[in-house]
Motif scaffolding. Structure first.
Motif, mmCIF file in Angstrom:
data_model
loop_
_atom_site.group_PDB
_atom_site.id
_atom_site.type_symbol
_atom_site.label_atom_id
_atom_site.label_comp_id
_atom_site.label_asym_id
_atom_site.label_seq_id
_atom_site.Cartn_x
_atom_site.Cartn_y
_atom_site.Cartn_z
ATOM 1 N N HIS A 25 0.838 -1.197 0.000
ATOM 2 C CA HIS A 25 0.000 0.000 0.000
ATOM 3 C C HIS A 25 0.874 1.249 0.000
ATOM 4 O O HIS A 25 1.912 1.295 0.663
ATOM 5 C CB HIS A 25 -0.894 0.039 1.248
ATOM 6 C CG HIS A 25 -2.074 -0.872 1.164
ATOM 7 N ND1 HIS A 25 -3.229 -0.530 0.521
ATOM 8 C CD2 HIS A 25 -2.262 -2.118 1.654
ATOM 9 C CE1 HIS A 25 -4.091 -1.522 0.620
ATOM 10 N NE2 HIS A 25 -3.525 -2.502 1.302
ATOM 11 N N TYR A 34 -3.127 2.750 4.762
ATOM 12 C CA TYR A 34 -2.448 1.474 5.026
ATOM 13 C C TYR A 34 -0.998 1.480 4.558
ATOM 14 O O TYR A 34 -0.449 0.440 4.220
ATOM 15 C CB TYR A 34 -3.169 0.331 4.305
ATOM 16 C CG TYR A 34 -4.593 0.152 4.722
ATOM 17 C CD1 TYR A 34 -4.908 -0.352 5.966
ATOM 18 C CD2 TYR A 34 -5.633 0.487 3.866
ATOM 19 C CE1 TYR A 34 -6.224 -0.522 6.354
ATOM 20 C CE2 TYR A 34 -6.952 0.324 4.243
ATOM 21 C CZ TYR A 34 -7.232 -0.180 5.482
ATOM 22 O OH TYR A 34 -8.520 -0.350 5.852
ATOM 23 N N ARG A 50 -0.549 -5.700 0.346
ATOM 24 C CA ARG A 50 -1.878 -5.754 -0.267
ATOM 25 C C ARG A 50 -2.226 -7.212 -0.516
ATOM 26 O O ARG A 50 -1.588 -7.875 -1.315
ATOM 27 C CB ARG A 50 -1.908 -4.996 -1.600
ATOM 28 C CG ARG A 50 -1.931 -3.519 -1.479
ATOM 29 C CD ARG A 50 -2.164 -2.825 -2.809
ATOM 30 N NE ARG A 50 -1.146 -3.177 -3.777
ATOM 31 C CZ ARG A 50 -1.377 -3.774 -4.946
ATOM 32 N NH1 ARG A 50 -2.586 -4.078 -5.306
ATOM 33 N NH2 ARG A 50 -0.386 -4.064 -5.762
ATOM 34 N N CYS A 90 -6.179 -1.367 -4.311
ATOM 35 C CA CYS A 90 -6.696 -0.476 -3.271
ATOM 36 C C CYS A 90 -7.140 0.820 -3.945
ATOM 37 O O CYS A 90 -6.352 1.451 -4.660
ATOM 38 C CB CYS A 90 -5.616 -0.213 -2.227
ATOM 39 S SG CYS A 90 -6.035 1.065 -1.030
ATOM 40 N N CYS A 111 -4.988 3.864 -2.956
ATOM 41 C CA CYS A 111 -3.678 3.892 -3.612
ATOM 42 C C CYS A 111 -3.811 4.294 -5.076
ATOM 43 O O CYS A 111 -3.028 5.094 -5.590
ATOM 44 C CB CYS A 111 -3.014 2.530 -3.522
ATOM 45 S SG CYS A 111 -2.541 2.015 -1.855
#
Length: 112
Positions: free
Chosen positions: A88, A93, A98, A103, A106
């Motif tokens: 991440h 995070y 991951r 994400c 991200c």
């Protein structure tokens, strides 16, 4: 008197067995924790090994994708590389592995 002594010994032995069962239960919990940590570290190690193998090819791909007029800073390249290696880069995070795919935090950071 012997009957009372035998009963006291049996009672004491029962208490010791209870303590042993308690210790075994605690050891089993610790073993489970260690196995989970081992699995997590194995996955991270595997990703780091693949990262070392593909590090040079990733740098070449980033250079090919960005024309010279759109050169982005080295920091951005490092964050993009970390993201594609499975970590991440978002403020929620950052630095965590991951495990569930992409994400959104991200990706939105990369697309800024």
């Amino acid at each position: 008197m012997e009957k009372k002594d035998i009963y006291a010994q049996a009672n004491e032995l029962e208490q010791h067995l209870g303590d042993i069962y308690k210790d075994i239960g605690e050891m089993k919990k610790k073993i489970v924790q260690l196995l989970e940590e081992n699995k997590r570290l194995s996955l991270e190690n595997q990703q780091l090994r693949s990262m070392l193998k593909t590090d040079q090819t990733d740098k070449d791909k980033i250079k090919e994708e960005n024309p010279p007029s759109l050169v982005i800073g080295e920091g951005y390249d490092n964050l993009a590389r970390l993201y594609y290696e499975g970590f991440h880069i978002c403020n929620v995070y950052y630095g965590h592995l991951r495990t569930e795919g992409d994400c959104l935090f991200c990706l939105s950071f990369l697309n800024k």
